[in-house]
Design a protein around this motif. Structure first.
Motif, PDB file in Angstrom:
ATOM      1  N   ASP A  23      -6.049 -17.354  -2.912  1.00 20.42           N
ATOM      2  CA  ASP A  23      -7.411 -17.800  -3.232  1.00 20.42           C
ATOM      3  C   ASP A  23      -8.333 -16.754  -2.607  1.00 20.42           C
ATOM      4  OD1 ASP A  23     -10.072 -18.754  -3.467  1.00 20.42           O
ATOM      5  OD2 ASP A  23      -9.477 -20.709  -2.346  1.00 20.42           O
ATOM      6  N   PRO A  24      -8.955 -15.631  -3.395  1.00 22.30           N
ATOM      7  CA  PRO A  24      -9.604 -14.744  -2.843  1.00 22.30           C
ATOM      8  C   PRO A  24     -10.997 -15.023  -2.314  1.00 22.30           C
ATOM      9  CG  PRO A  24      -9.528 -14.353  -5.152  1.00 22.30           C
ATOM     10  CD  PRO A  24      -8.600 -15.535  -4.739  1.00 22.30           C
ATOM     11  N   LEU A  25     -11.507 -15.877  -2.644  1.00 18.86           N
ATOM     12  CA  LEU A  25     -12.963 -16.585  -2.298  1.00 18.86           C
ATOM     13  C   LEU A  25     -12.872 -17.185  -1.190  1.00 18.86           C
ATOM     14  CD1 LEU A  25     -14.111 -18.044  -5.725  1.00 18.86           C
ATOM     15  CD2 LEU A  25     -14.520 -15.799  -4.847  1.00 18.86           C
ATOM     16  N   HIS A  26     -11.834 -17.609  -0.471  1.00 14.53           N
ATOM     17  CA  HIS A  26     -11.857 -18.094   0.609  1.00 14.53           C
ATOM     18  C   HIS A  26     -10.772 -17.356   1.719  1.00 14.53           C
ATOM     19  CE1 HIS A  26     -12.926 -21.355  -1.806  1.00 14.53           C
ATOM     20  NE2 HIS A  26     -13.995 -21.412  -0.900  1.00 14.53           N
ATOM     21  N   GLY A  43     -15.001  -4.584  10.885  1.00 15.54           N
ATOM     22  CA  GLY A  43     -15.388  -4.291   9.379  1.00 15.54           C
ATOM     23  C   GLY A  43     -14.430  -5.215   8.592  1.00 15.54           C
ATOM     24  N   ARG A  44     -14.382  -5.055   7.155  1.00 23.03           N
ATOM     25  CA  ARG A  44     -13.668  -6.047   6.417  1.00 23.03           C
ATOM     26  C   ARG A  44     -12.967  -4.965   5.187  1.00 23.03           C
ATOM     27  NH1 ARG A  44     -16.287 -11.001   3.756  1.00 23.03           N
ATOM     28  NH2 ARG A  44     -14.217 -10.953   2.777  1.00 23.03           N
ATOM     29  N   PHE A  45     -12.186  -5.373   4.485  1.00 22.59           N
ATOM     30  CA  PHE A  45     -11.960  -4.850   3.177  1.00 22.59           C
ATOM     31  C   PHE A  45     -12.083  -6.068   2.273  1.00 22.59           C
ATOM     32  CE2 PHE A  45      -9.469  -2.346   6.008  1.00 22.59           C
ATOM     33  CZ  PHE A  45      -9.759  -0.996   5.422  1.00 22.59           C
ATOM     34  N   ARG A  46     -13.075  -5.680   1.107  1.00 21.63           N
ATOM     35  CA  ARG A  46     -13.673  -6.874   0.246  1.00 21.63           C
ATOM     36  C   ARG A  46     -12.572  -7.016  -1.050  1.00 21.63           C
ATOM     37  NH1 ARG A  46     -18.131  -8.913   1.258  1.00 21.63           N
ATOM     38  NH2 ARG A  46     -19.645  -7.800   2.748  1.00 21.63           N
ATOM     39  N   GLU A  47     -11.733  -5.924  -1.216  1.00 18.89           N
ATOM     40  CA  GLU A  47     -10.870  -6.160  -2.464  1.00 18.89           C
ATOM     41  C   GLU A  47      -9.514  -6.286  -1.839  1.00 18.89           C
ATOM     42  OE1 GLU A  47     -11.435  -3.316  -5.463  1.00 18.89           O
ATOM     43  OE2 GLU A  47     -13.711  -3.038  -5.226  1.00 18.89           O
ATOM     44  N   VAL A  48      -8.815  -7.436  -2.198  1.00 16.44           N
ATOM     45  CA  VAL A  48      -7.588  -7.815  -1.561  1.00 16.44           C
ATOM     46  C   VAL A  48      -7.004  -8.678  -2.672  1.00 16.44           C
ATOM     47  CG1 VAL A  48      -6.187  -8.998   0.013  1.00 16.44           C
ATOM     48  CG2 VAL A  48      -8.365  -7.891   0.647  1.00 16.44           C
ATOM     49  N   THR A  49      -5.606  -8.375  -2.787  1.00 14.83           N
ATOM     50  CA  THR A  49      -4.950  -9.224  -3.672  1.00 14.83           C
ATOM     51  C   THR A  49      -3.416  -9.545  -2.802  1.00 14.83           C
ATOM     52  OG1 THR A  49      -3.476  -7.488  -4.679  1.00 14.83           O
ATOM     53  CG2 THR A  49      -5.348  -8.491  -6.007  1.00 14.83           C
ATOM     54  N   ALA A  50      -2.944 -10.905  -2.865  1.00 15.87           N
ATOM     55  CA  ALA A  50      -1.975 -11.370  -2.041  1.00 15.87           C
ATOM     56  C   ALA A  50      -0.844 -12.261  -2.974  1.00 15.87           C
ATOM     57  CB  ALA A  50      -2.235 -11.761  -0.815  1.00 15.87           C
ATOM     58  N   GLU A  51       0.319 -12.209  -2.533  1.00 13.34           N
ATOM     59  CA  GLU A  51       1.436 -13.235  -3.276  1.00 13.34           C
ATOM     60  C   GLU A  51       2.047 -13.961  -1.961  1.00 13.34           C
ATOM     61  OE1 GLU A  51       3.900 -11.383  -5.917  1.00 13.34           O
ATOM     62  OE2 GLU A  51       2.154 -10.745  -7.470  1.00 13.34           O
ATOM     63  N   LEU A  52       2.132 -15.247  -2.145  1.00 14.65           N
ATOM     64  CA  LEU A  52       2.871 -16.196  -1.250  1.00 14.65           C
ATOM     65  C   LEU A  52       3.999 -16.611  -1.945  1.00 14.65           C
ATOM     66  CD1 LEU A  52       3.674 -17.383   1.295  1.00 14.65           C
ATOM     67  CD2 LEU A  52       1.708 -19.189   0.959  1.00 14.65           C
ATOM     68  N   TYR A  53       5.343 -16.748  -1.790  1.00 16.24           N
ATOM     69  CA  TYR A  53       6.371 -17.415  -2.129  1.00 16.24           C
ATOM     70  C   TYR A  53       7.022 -18.048  -1.254  1.00 16.24           C
ATOM     71  CZ  TYR A  53      10.954 -18.836  -4.170  1.00 16.24           C
ATOM     72  OH  TYR A  53      11.644 -19.479  -4.468  1.00 16.24           O
ATOM     73  N   VAL A  54       7.151 -19.369  -1.377  1.00 13.45           N
ATOM     74  CA  VAL A  54       7.773 -20.437  -0.476  1.00 13.45           C
ATOM     75  C   VAL A  54       9.031 -20.722  -1.100  1.00 13.45           C
ATOM     76  CG1 VAL A  54       7.534 -22.487   0.754  1.00 13.45           C
ATOM     77  CG2 VAL A  54       5.298 -20.884   0.367  1.00 13.45           C
TER      78      VAL A  54
END
Length: 184
Positions: A23-26, A43-54
Motif C-alpha cells: 500500500d504505497p499511499l500509507h 528526507g524521504r524517497f517518494r517512489e517505492v515498490t515492495a512485496e511481502l510474502y507470508v
C-alpha cells in the motif's frame, strides 16, 4: 534445527499466508544523515515498490523492495538536485536501491529482518529492527503495518563524497503497510 529456528517455527503468525500487496499511499521510506556533524538532514524517497510474502511460519516470510533514487526529497530542490548528481548518488548509473530479505526472526515484540541492500553494483548485508504495528480494516480490506529501522554506512556502498560535510552513517526508518491477500 537451531534453537533460533525452533523459536521461529513455534511462533503463530497473525497474518494470513500469501502475497500481501503493498500500500504505497500509507507507506514511507525516510532517512536521516548528519550535515557538518552538527545538524541532521531528513528526507524521504517518494517512489517505492515492495512485496511481502507470508508463509505458515516466520522463517518463510520474504520481503523485497525497490526504491527509485531519483525520487529523493529533502525539502530543498537544490540539495536534491545535487544529491542526484554524479558525485553523490549518481542516479544516471545507479537508478535504484533494492532490498531483499534473507531471514526474519524474533519473539514477542523483538523482531529483526536480515537482508541484502544493493545500491548500484554494491550489495551489503543489512539488519533492520522490525516492529509489527498491528492489523486494521480500511476500505473493506485488512491492512498490516510495520516499522523497520536501521542504519547503513555510505562508504560501504562507495558513496563517500563529502566526507566531513556529510556523515557516513545514514539512519533509515521504513513505515510500511500491506494489504491482506484477496479472498482471505
Amino acid at each position: 534445527m537451531t534453537q533460533d529456528n525452533a523459536v521461529n517455527t513455534a511462533v503463530t503468525l497473525p497474518l494470513a499466508p500469501g502475497q500481501w500487496p503493498f500500500d504505497p499511499l500509507h507507506s514511507a521510506v525516510n532517512f536521516t544523515i548528519r550535515h557538518l556533524g552538527i545538524a541532521k538532514v531528513r528526507g524521504r524517497f517518494r517512489e517505492v515498490t515492495a512485496e511481502l510474502y507470508v508463509g505458515e511460519r516466520a522463517e518463510e516470510i520474504r520481503v523485497s523492495a525497490e526504491i527509485a533514487l531519483a525520487s529523493i526529497d529533502t525539502g530543498n530542490a537544490d540539495r536534491d538536485a545535487h544529491t542526484r548528481a554524479a558525485d553523490l548518488l549518481d542516479v544516471e548509473t545507479r537508478p535504484t536501491m533494492t532490498f531483499r530479505s534473507t531471514r526474519v526472526s524474533g519473539v514477542g515484540d523483538d523482531w529483526s529482518m536480515e537482508g541484502e541492500l544493493t545500491i548500484g553494483e554494491v550489495t551489503r548485508p543489512v539488519t533492520l529492527a522490525v516492529e509489527f504495528g498491528g492489523l486494521g480494516d480500511f476500505n473493506g480490506r485488512r491492512h498490516a503495518g510495520f516499522e523497520a529501522t536501521g542504519e547503513i554506512r555510505r562508504s560501504d556502498f562507495g558513496l563517500d563524497f563529502g566526507a566531513g560535510l556529510l556523515g557516513d552513517v545514514v539512519k533509515i526508518q521504513l513505515d510500511m503497510e500491506f494489504m491482506e491477500p484477496e479472498g482471505e
